[in-house]
Design an enzyme around this catalytic site. Structure first.
Site, PDB file in Angstrom:
ATOM      1  N   LYS A   1       0.817  -0.818  -0.184  1.00 58.94           N
ATOM      2  CA  LYS A   1       0.121   0.197  -0.231  1.00 58.94           C
ATOM      3  C   LYS A   1       0.602   1.474   0.359  1.00 58.94           C
ATOM      4  O   LYS A   1       0.496   2.651  -0.401  1.00 58.94           O
ATOM      5  CB  LYS A   1      -0.896  -0.638   1.457  1.00 58.94           C
TER       6      LYS A   1
ATOM      7  N   GLU B   1      -3.290   6.670   7.738  1.00 62.09           N
ATOM      8  CA  GLU B   1      -3.851   7.715   6.884  1.00 62.09           C
ATOM      9  C   GLU B   1      -5.205   8.708   7.233  1.00 62.09           C
ATOM     10  O   GLU B   1      -5.651   8.444   8.583  1.00 62.09           O
ATOM     11  CB  GLU B   1      -4.917   6.844   5.607  1.00 62.09           C
TER      12      GLU B   1
ATOM     13  N   HIS C   1     -15.532  -6.175   4.869  1.00 60.98           N
ATOM     14  CA  HIS C   1     -15.042  -5.538   4.148  1.00 60.98           C
ATOM     15  C   HIS C   1     -14.865  -6.866   3.065  1.00 60.98           C
ATOM     16  O   HIS C   1     -14.329  -7.440   2.256  1.00 60.98           O
ATOM     17  CB  HIS C   1     -13.630  -6.086   5.229  1.00 60.98           C
TER      18      HIS C   1
ATOM     19  N   ARG D   1      -6.198  -7.569 -10.433  1.00 63.06           N
ATOM     20  CA  ARG D   1      -6.468  -9.105 -11.004  1.00 63.06           C
ATOM     21  C   ARG D   1      -8.073  -9.025 -11.730  1.00 63.06           C
ATOM     22  O   ARG D   1      -7.865  -7.715 -11.628  1.00 63.06           O
ATOM     23  CB  ARG D   1      -6.622  -9.765 -10.201  1.00 63.06           C
TER      24      ARG D   1
END
Ligand code: MV4
Length: 509
Positions: free
Chosen positions: A119, A203, A238, A295
């Site tokens: 990330k 973040e 999630h 992907r």
């Protein structure tokens, strides 16, 4: 590079493996399935031209055995490997190993994966390509002092995230400096345990965001296009539950800004193949780069329906070295598509996995309905992998008509023998908030915290059960005429009332 692929080994299972087998068949390419012991009788194995055993059921000993998969590819003369999603699909080492062995990996190069893999590195790549991203650090934190300094700079609340993370693991919301130290330690140890790296970064927290992602395609000739967005905010822990295209809050101006940003990122990374750039969109409709998935994704069909393109065909064409057969100006979105992910899990029982034998399956079809399915009647759902059974996708000219069409398809659909989340979709699609597209990443938790409305619980369910009995009865009648034996097994489960009614109907003279 410019070489027609003759034979593809599909390093995956279930509905996505079958999806790729079908594209191979359409292109005159031979397909090779691989399977674990528990998947010997799986649908993807039955459909492929050839199939080879990998090993015992655990993914570590089967679908994650890159060495074995590559060996099989070479032995059976496959000139390409399609990784599907999950398993080895985002494994840079596997992509590199394929390349080194002279087997085409249908996906990006190892170096593009590397630029977008962690990330923090993805955030650096985003900065190079001047994408708007969530404010915060672009490198792993080195000390508590640094964490305090970055957090103060972006302003609380903040989020600690694992650099190697995914799926929300190693993530911590921190609302004030007093709890930063403890949260940092917790996030670090969770990340270390989950990913083998304790690297975390900061973040700024975006409150009540939507999760909207942009599909891109990039070839080996420097062409890259965006295919519009998918709205994926309806998720639980999630795990996405419903996806749709387009997003109700994205207008053409926002779409082109997000699309152009996604294309810039792909180009900065030297990306080729289909890919997805994820964004958070805040309540003011500011968008922020989150991460890139390198992907083909589970929810790709909604993009296929609104663009009229076939992403798997295009992945293969790109891998063969063909230039994209269209330019950005040729891409037009038309209509609306919604996907429901049918899982073998029980919403009435804390979403517990519900493996077992599928004793009865009535599938949905008719206008505007597509089903990408990996199951059949009589098959046993294993506990070893992701519990996705099937994807039901509806397409119609407008969002409202797509919702109506999906509700109709859900009423036709019936899985007997195991618990599924089919009824949950009925509830969501009838919910006022969903119908108004008033959704964000917290939407589903809020809906589940409410009591089901009387119409969902009583009349609604009775209506749809009555309808379902009729549909199943019709299906059984048809089978009777075709002289197919009707199962008389007594499986005591939630569907037994329906089945009993259906059988009575079917056996009537
Ligand atoms: C966030 C966020 C709010 N602010 N980052 C969750 C999983 C990971 N891929 C990113 N996630 C989030 N990152 C900031 N700075 C909220 C989430 C988030 C979320 C994101 C996408 C889809 C569903 C989600 C559910 C809860 C939180």
């Amino acid at each position: 590079m410019n070489k027609k692929i003759q034979k593809i080994l599909i390093a995956n299972r279930g509905e996505i493996a079958l999806r790729v087998v079908r594209a191979c068949r359409e292109r005159g390419i031979r397909s090779v399935a691989v399977y674990s012991d528990v998947d010997r009788a799986s649908l993807h194995v039955a459909h492929a031209d050839e199939a080879y055993r990998l090993g015992p059921s655990p993914a570590q000993e089967s679908y994650l055995r890159g060495d074995l998969i590559l060996e099989i590819a070479q032995r059976c003369g496959a000139d390409a490997v399609h990784p599907g999603y999950g398993f080895l699909s985002e494994n840079a080492e596997f992509s590199a190993a394929c390349e080194a062995a002279g087997v085409c990996f249908i996906g990006p190069s190892a170096s593009a994966m590397h630029m977008l893999g962690s990330k923090t590195r993805a955030r650096q790549t985003a900065d190079q390509a001047s994408l708007p991203r969530v404010p915060g650090s672009v490198r792993a934190l080195e000390s508590l002092a640094e964490a305090k300094q970055v957090a103060a700079q972006v302003g609380y609340p903040i989020m600690l995230k694992a650099a190697a993370g995914g799926g929300g693991k190693g993530m911590r919301v921190v609302r004030s400096e007093t709890v930063l130290s403890e949260a940092l330690e917790n996030a670090r140890s969770e990340a270390e345990r989950a990913f083998g790296s304790g690297d975390v970064y900061i973040e700024k927290l975006i409150e009540n965001p939507r999760h909207i992602e942009v599909q891109i395609l990039a070839d080996h000739h420097g062409n890259c296009v965006y295919l519009g967005e998918r709205e994926c905010s309806v998720q639980r822990r999630h795990q996405k539950v419903i996806e749709e295209a387009p997003s109700a809050i994205v207008d053409p101006a926002l779409r082109s800004r997000m699309g152009e940003a996604a294309v810039r990122l792909a180009q900065a990374a030297g990306y080729t193949n289909a890919g997805t750039v994820e964004f958070l969109v805040d309540v003011q409709r500011n968008f922020y780069f989150l991460e890139m998935n390198t992907r083909l994704q589970v929810e790709h069909p909604v993009t296929e329906l609104v663009t009229g393109l076939d992403l798997v065909h295009l992945q293969i064409q790109i891998a063969e070295g063909e230039p994209l057969p269209f330019a950005q100006a040729d891409i037009h979105l038309r209509g609306h598509a919604i996907e429901c992910r049918i899982y073998a899990e029980d919403p009435e029982n804390q979403f517990f996995p519900s493996p077992g034998k599928i004793t009865h399956l009535v599938q949905a079809s008719g206008p505007g309905i597509r089903e990408d399915c990996g199951i059949y009647e009589g098959w046993t759902v294993p506990l070893d992998y992701d519990p996705i059974l099937s994807k039901l996708i509806a397409y119609a000219p407008t969002r409202a008509m797509t919702i109506a069409r999906m509700l109709r398809a859900l009423d036709e659909y019936h899985v007997g023998g195991i618990a599924t989340n089919v009824n949950l979709f009925r509830r969501i699609l009838r919910d006022e908030g969903f119908r108004l597209a008033n959704i964000d990443t917290g939407y589903l938790e809020r809906l589940l915290a409410q009591d089901p409305s009387p119409s969902d619980r009583k009349t609604g369910e009775l209506d749809s059960q009555a309808e379902k009995v009729a549909v199943i009865a019709a299906a059984c009648l048809k089978k009777n005429k075709m002289n197919v034996r009707i199962s008389t097994e007594d499986n005591s489960n939630a569907a037994s009332a329906w089945k009993a009614a259906a059988r009575r109907e079917a056996l009537r003279p």
